[in-house]
Enzyme design. Sequence first.
Site, short mmCIF file in Angstrom:
data_model
loop_
_atom_site.label_atom_id
_atom_site.label_comp_id
_atom_site.label_asym_id
_atom_site.label_seq_id
_atom_site.Cartn_x
_atom_site.Cartn_y
_atom_site.Cartn_z
N LYS A 131 12.57 -22.62 -17.27
CA LYS A 131 13.37 -21.80 -16.36
C LYS A 131 12.86 -21.92 -14.93
O LYS A 131 13.64 -22.09 -13.98
CB LYS A 131 13.36 -20.34 -16.78
CG LYS A 131 14.36 -19.48 -16.02
CD LYS A 131 14.09 -18.00 -16.14
CE LYS A 131 13.02 -17.57 -15.16
NZ LYS A 131 12.85 -16.11 -15.08
N ASP A 149 18.00 -16.89 -17.23
CA ASP A 149 17.15 -15.71 -17.33
C ASP A 149 17.82 -14.70 -18.25
O ASP A 149 18.82 -14.99 -18.91
CB ASP A 149 16.88 -15.12 -15.94
CG ASP A 149 18.12 -14.47 -15.32
OD1 ASP A 149 19.24 -14.63 -15.87
OD2 ASP A 149 17.97 -13.80 -14.28
#
Length: 216
Positions: A131, A149
């Site tokens: 991420k 997220d």
Amino acid sequence: MAEKRIPGIKFLSSTEIEEVFKCFQRQNPEPKTELIAPNTYTLLVSVVLSAQATDKSVNAATAELYKIVDTPQKMVALGEAGLIKYIRTIGLYQGKAKNVIALSQLLIDKFGGKVPNNREDLESLPGVGRKTSSVMLNAVFGQPTMPVDTHVLRISPRIGLSDGATPLSVEKDLLDRIPASFLLHSPHWLVLHGRYVCTARNPNCPNCTINHICKK
């Protein structure tokens, strides 16, 4: 092994997906990260610090830090104990401080103090996972990546963009389904939508710009 999927999701058509992102674009043509950082290096630090923490809490903690530290060299000189004094209000601050000092040293030793612009090198840095690398590649280097997220993971099935139950499966779906012309800004649009409109407990559907399309 088959990817875990959420049953019963109502998917948007390709035409509806395009309209979703046209709505986002009209509302916010040039979305930006809400993390406040003076340069690429400090943005990387902020993204690492933001894991399981809010952007607001990271900005509050780093406001004073970035007045004295804006390079890997200065961060290493500050040291782990010195860094903790600034970031102790952020969750998991001890482990994050250790990673930030280690990644700063590795940037100096291996990359000439510069943040690398490819996923493999980024993910070789302590504390940098998929991420975080996707955020940096998108926000700094203009690559059409899809950082997933908690907001993006939660709202993608709700809207009808994905039936994925994991960040990687949602990432793959979004990269496959979002039109290329919207990919660059789509992570910011989705995060902001989940943060301020399509919230977990009380989604603001009456004032949602895509309320007429959403598959909720």
